[in-house]
Structure formats: structure tokens, C-alpha cells
Design a protein around this motif. Sequence first.
Motif, PDB file in Angstrom:
ATOM      1  N   ASP A  93       0.675  -1.062   0.021  1.00 52.68           N
ATOM      2  CA  ASP A  93      -0.021  -0.109   0.173  1.00 52.68           C
ATOM      3  C   ASP A  93       0.801   1.285   0.151  1.00 52.68           C
ATOM      4  N   PRO A  94       0.716   2.085  -0.866  1.00 54.23           N
ATOM      5  CA  PRO A  94       1.186   3.442  -0.579  1.00 54.23           C
ATOM      6  C   PRO A  94       1.097   4.084   0.794  1.00 54.23           C
ATOM      7  N   LEU A  95       2.013   5.037   1.121  1.00 51.39           N
ATOM      8  CA  LEU A  95       2.094   5.686   2.587  1.00 51.39           C
ATOM      9  C   LEU A  95       0.910   6.404   2.693  1.00 51.39           C
ATOM     10  N   THR A  96       0.379   7.082   1.573  1.00 50.78           N
ATOM     11  CA  THR A  96      -0.994   7.822   1.837  1.00 50.78           C
ATOM     12  C   THR A  96      -2.123   6.936   2.292  1.00 50.78           C
ATOM     13  N   LEU A  97      -2.093   5.543   2.093  1.00 51.71           N
ATOM     14  CA  LEU A  97      -3.336   4.957   2.416  1.00 51.71           C
ATOM     15  C   LEU A  97      -2.705   4.459   3.849  1.00 51.71           C
ATOM     16  N   GLU A  98      -1.526   4.042   4.066  1.00 51.42           N
ATOM     17  CA  GLU A  98      -1.170   3.637   5.335  1.00 51.42           C
ATOM     18  C   GLU A  98      -1.410   4.552   6.457  1.00 51.42           C
ATOM     19  N   VAL A  99      -1.229   5.868   6.104  1.00 53.69           N
ATOM     20  CA  VAL A  99      -1.454   6.747   7.208  1.00 53.69           C
ATOM     21  C   VAL A  99      -2.802   7.403   7.357  1.00 53.69           C
ATOM     22  N   PHE A 100      -3.529   7.535   6.087  1.00 54.41           N
ATOM     23  CA  PHE A 100      -4.916   8.160   6.125  1.00 54.41           C
ATOM     24  C   PHE A 100      -5.929   7.482   5.797  1.00 54.41           C
ATOM     25  N   GLU A 101      -6.143   6.059   5.377  1.00 57.44           N
ATOM     26  CA  GLU A 101      -7.154   5.335   5.244  1.00 57.44           C
ATOM     27  C   GLU A 101      -8.004   5.312   6.345  1.00 57.44           C
ATOM     28  N   THR A 102      -9.245   5.652   6.228  1.00 58.47           N
ATOM     29  CA  THR A 102     -10.232   5.730   7.393  1.00 58.47           C
ATOM     30  C   THR A 102     -11.529   4.633   6.968  1.00 58.47           C
ATOM     31  N   GLN A 103     -11.898   4.059   8.108  1.00 57.70           N
ATOM     32  CA  GLN A 103     -13.061   3.096   8.162  1.00 57.70           C
ATOM     33  C   GLN A 103     -13.922   3.690   9.249  1.00 57.70           C
ATOM     34  N   ALA A 104     -15.376   3.616   8.753  1.00 55.63           N
ATOM     35  CA  ALA A 104     -16.313   3.993   9.719  1.00 55.63           C
ATOM     36  C   ALA A 104     -17.910   3.689   9.232  1.00 55.63           C
ATOM     37  N   THR A 105     -18.569   3.729  10.249  1.00 57.25           N
ATOM     38  CA  THR A 105     -20.147   3.470   9.748  1.00 57.25           C
ATOM     39  C   THR A 105     -20.502   5.107   9.390  1.00 57.25           C
ATOM     40  N   ALA A 106     -20.720   5.135   8.389  1.00 53.14           N
ATOM     41  CA  ALA A 106     -21.086   6.578   7.695  1.00 53.14           C
ATOM     42  C   ALA A 106     -22.210   6.323   6.809  1.00 53.14           C
ATOM     43  N   ALA A 107     -22.886   7.808   6.302  1.00 55.44           N
ATOM     44  CA  ALA A 107     -23.697   7.997   5.686  1.00 55.44           C
ATOM     45  C   ALA A 107     -23.565   8.814   4.383  1.00 55.44           C
ATOM     46  N   GLU A 108     -23.631   8.741   3.338  1.00 51.68           N
ATOM     47  CA  GLU A 108     -23.027   9.529   2.407  1.00 51.68           C
ATOM     48  C   GLU A 108     -23.986   9.852   1.187  1.00 51.68           C
ATOM     49  N   VAL A 109     -24.270  10.748   0.576  1.00 49.57           N
ATOM     50  CA  VAL A 109     -25.035  11.122  -0.561  1.00 49.57           C
ATOM     51  C   VAL A 109     -24.255  11.754  -1.823  1.00 49.57           C
ATOM     52  N   GLY A 110     -24.458  11.508  -2.808  1.00 50.18           N
ATOM     53  CA  GLY A 110     -23.745  12.016  -3.986  1.00 50.18           C
ATOM     54  C   GLY A 110     -24.212  11.877  -5.268  1.00 50.18           C
ATOM     55  N   TRP A 111     -23.510  12.286  -6.367  1.00 47.35           N
ATOM     56  CA  TRP A 111     -24.177  12.167  -7.606  1.00 47.35           C
ATOM     57  C   TRP A 111     -22.850  11.654  -8.698  1.00 47.35           C
ATOM     58  N   ASN A 112     -22.970  10.422  -9.079  1.00 50.77           N
ATOM     59  CA  ASN A 112     -22.005   9.829 -10.155  1.00 50.77           C
ATOM     60  C   ASN A 112     -22.237  10.156 -11.639  1.00 50.77           C
ATOM     61  N   GLY A 113     -21.855  10.985 -12.571  1.00 49.49           N
ATOM     62  CA  GLY A 113     -22.146  11.083 -13.685  1.00 49.49           C
ATOM     63  C   GLY A 113     -21.120  10.457 -14.587  1.00 49.49           C
ATOM     64  N   GLU A 114     -21.059  11.062 -15.611  1.00 48.42           N
ATOM     65  CA  GLU A 114     -20.111  10.296 -16.855  1.00 48.42           C
ATOM     66  C   GLU A 114     -18.860  10.564 -16.461  1.00 48.42           C
ATOM     67  N   TRP A 115     -18.643  11.788 -16.087  1.00 54.28           N
ATOM     68  CA  TRP A 115     -17.159  12.231 -15.894  1.00 54.28           C
ATOM     69  C   TRP A 115     -16.966  13.057 -14.890  1.00 54.28           C
ATOM     70  N   LEU A 116     -18.198  13.434 -14.056  1.00 53.93           N
ATOM     71  CA  LEU A 116     -17.959  14.076 -12.400  1.00 53.93           C
ATOM     72  C   LEU A 116     -18.483  13.267 -11.374  1.00 53.93           C
ATOM     73  N   SER A 117     -18.019  13.267 -10.339  1.00 52.83           N
ATOM     74  CA  SER A 117     -18.527  12.399  -9.123  1.00 52.83           C
ATOM     75  C   SER A 117     -18.418  13.624  -8.172  1.00 52.83           C
ATOM     76  N   ILE A 118     -19.294  13.552  -7.117  1.00 53.26           N
ATOM     77  CA  ILE A 118     -19.579  14.394  -5.965  1.00 53.26           C
ATOM     78  C   ILE A 118     -20.053  13.651  -4.925  1.00 53.26           C
ATOM     79  N   GLY A 119     -19.558  13.751  -3.745  1.00 54.59           N
ATOM     80  CA  GLY A 119     -20.027  13.037  -2.638  1.00 54.59           C
ATOM     81  C   GLY A 119     -19.722  13.584  -1.348  1.00 54.59           C
ATOM     82  N   ALA A 120     -20.767  13.424  -0.485  1.00 54.58           N
ATOM     83  CA  ALA A 120     -20.343  14.204   0.924  1.00 54.58           C
ATOM     84  C   ALA A 120     -21.204  13.220   1.992  1.00 54.58           C
ATOM     85  N   GLY A 121     -20.304  13.027   3.128  1.00 57.61           N
ATOM     86  CA  GLY A 121     -20.999  12.062   4.081  1.00 57.61           C
ATOM     87  C   GLY A 121     -20.467  12.519   5.571  1.00 57.61           C
ATOM     88  N   LEU A 122     -20.872  11.784   6.540  1.00 53.09           N
ATOM     89  CA  LEU A 122     -20.760  12.322   7.842  1.00 53.09           C
ATOM     90  C   LEU A 122     -20.708  10.860   8.716  1.00 53.09           C
TER      91      LEU A 122
END
Length: 417
Positions: free
Chosen positions: A204-233
Motif C-alpha cells: 500500500d502507498p504511504l498515503t493509504l497507510e497513514v490516512f485510510e479511514t473506516q467508519a459507519t457513515a452515511a453518504e449522498v452524492g452524484w456519479n455522472g459520466e465524468w463528474l462525481s461528487i459525494g459528501a458524508g458524515l
Amino acid sequence: MPLAKKISIGLLGGLLCLPGMAQAAELDPAVQALVNEVKELRMRLNQMESRLEDAKKKAEAATLQADKARMEARKSTSTSLKASSMLSKAQVKKAEGVLTEAGKRLTIAGAVELEGYYEKMDPKNGEESKTSGLDLATAEVFFTANINDYTTGVIHMLWEEGDDGVGLDEGFIVLGDTEDMPFYLMGGRIYPAIGMFESYFISDPLTLEVFETQATAAEVGWNGEWLSIGAGLYNSDVAEIDDAPDDNINTFYARVQVETPEEMLNGAVVKAGVAYTNNIAGSDFLREQVPGDGLDDLVGGWSVMAGVEFGMFAFTGEYVAALDDFKAGELGFAGDEKASPSAYNLELAFMPLDKWTFAARYEGTSDLYEEHPEHQYGLAASWEFLPDTAWSVEYLRGEFENDDTRDLVTTQLAVAF
């Protein structure tokens, strides 16, 4: 005209002339004998013609009978084949129905990864050490259930070397996220998108080893052909001391990512993204470094990534960092020092053949002391020598902030199903 008829007509003409000749010769014995022979020959020819006609009729009758028999045979065979074909189609349709229904309801996928490693640590002060071993690095199964056209459920079971048993790594529900409904709602145990963490290496890259996050969360978003937006808590274990006991949602995140379709740039794919969280200490690694899970103030974090794929080449780069300092004593590895952790990863991949991938990596961290290399670089190669079966090998050279060095060689045999 048939030969027999031609001969008969010729002889008949001759016979018409013979009586006059016979009279003129006053029944000359020689002429009489000739007449008798012609009569006999004519009789034989008539008999022959009659037999030929009978034979022809018999042959025609036999041919008609044979044709009739062949027609009956064809009809019988055709009926038999038709019945067989109908039966086969019914069986196939029935089988396809069962398989299709199962496919609509449940998809199972997974992976098994066996790794061997050799590590040499060369501290600035102290003796060199070497370790090696074999690990069943990953054994995982994904169950994806398509409940209906707009609802999906996912369960991810995972076992890694050192775990006491197989555990639930992910379990979530997705509403939407389809071609005709790009909006979505996702909820459950997930990996909030603090970073993309893409890599062509085994490790795994160091970015993942340091900052990967796992949690029980809720997320809403929009996945289009070339644009993806998401937000959660979600409610992180790491919270502000003033909020103790922490029983409320305290962490949120948001991300934006773009990826160009292949046809837009003549086959090249360009992607980029940015993410933000108000609580970077919610990552799995940093959370374990916060004494008592309490901070005076939550520390935000952000990430930015970019990548391009074109022909045989691919490049990806990512940077993840805290937006402020953790105070002295808030991170265990920093001791009495302030720290603002960050990590970056740059990778270049070369794919000259369909089943081969070669990659180079350069990565590093800041304010992580001896927990992770300050600089690390290496090479990797992967070969899919059988369908869904790959062998990989990599070498990484790590240099730590205290001038310790590490050489790590890893090889992996992986299967996916």
C-alpha cells in the motif's frame, strides 16, 4: 426417336416393297426366306420395345417410390430435429432463467493473496536486522445483492494475516447510482473517501497507510459520466475533549472527482480529485495515536490527486495532509512536539504487453517521525500468467527521518474470482 422405333420404321418400309418384289419373282425361295426373316426380326423388335417400355415404367415407379420414401424420411427427420430443438431451447431458457435470476439477485467475488517478503533494517545506531516470512496477506469475499433496479446491498468479509478470524470489513446499502438515476444514498460500514489511494504496487502507498479511514457513515452524492461528487458524515472515536462523552456525529467529509471519457481526448483518460474532512485524526492509523481519543480541537485535512492514462503508460499522484498542527502530546509518536502529518505518492506504470505491468514509485511523509519512511522509492512488476492469476514482485528502499534505512522485497501470488 428411340432406336427400336427407327429400326422398325425402316424395316416396315422395306416390307411394303417386299410383296411386289415377291410377286415379281413369283415366290422366289430366296426372297421368301428374306421376307420371313424380316417378319421374325420385326416381331422380336416389337417384343424388345415392349419389354423396354415395361422396364421404363417399372423404373419410373421405383423412382417415385424412392422419392416418396426419401420425402417421408426427411419429414420424419425434420420432425425429430424440430422436437429436439424445441426441447433444447426450453431447457436453455429454463436454465438461463434460473441463472439470470440468481445473477440479478447476488454476485460473489473475491481474492486470495499469498505473499513472501524479505526485510533488512539498517539503523543509524545499532545492528543490522533481517526478517523474512510468508503471509496469507488477504482472503476476502464480496457479496453484492441487486435487490431491485435502484437498491444494492454489499457485504465484504475479510481475513488478513494476524487476524483472529474472518470479520466484516464492509457492509452497506446503496440507493440509486444507476445510469438513469446518478444520484445516490449510501449508508453502512464503508471507507469514507478521504483519498483515492491508487497504486500499481503490492504494498500500500504511504498515503493509504497513514490516512485510510473506516467508519459507519452515511453518504449522498452524484456519479455522472465524468463528474462525481459525494459528501458524508459519521461519528469518529476521536472527538474534542469538551464533547466527552462523545455521543454525537462529529466528522464530515466531501469529495469531487472528474474523469474524462476515452473518446474525449483521443484515447487518453485524465482524472483529478480533491477531498476534505474536518477530522483527519479519524483515520485508522492516527486514531490509534491519539491518547484517550481526545483533542482540544479537531484538525481538518485534505487531499488532492491527479492521474492520466494513455496507451501503454499511466501516471498517478496524490497528496494528503493535515490542515493544521496537532498540539504537543496529541499524537503519541510525536511526543512533546507539534506535528502536521502528510504523505504523498507518485507512480509511473508501463504496460508494453497485455499481461505485463511495470511500475516505479516515489513517495514520502512529513511529521511522522520513525513510524513511516520519510522517503521511499522502488520498482515493481506484475504478470498475469493465467486468467485471473497474477504473480508480482517489488523492491522498496525506505529512508527514515532518523537516518535509518530499510530494504524490502515482496513477492505475491494472487487469484481473483
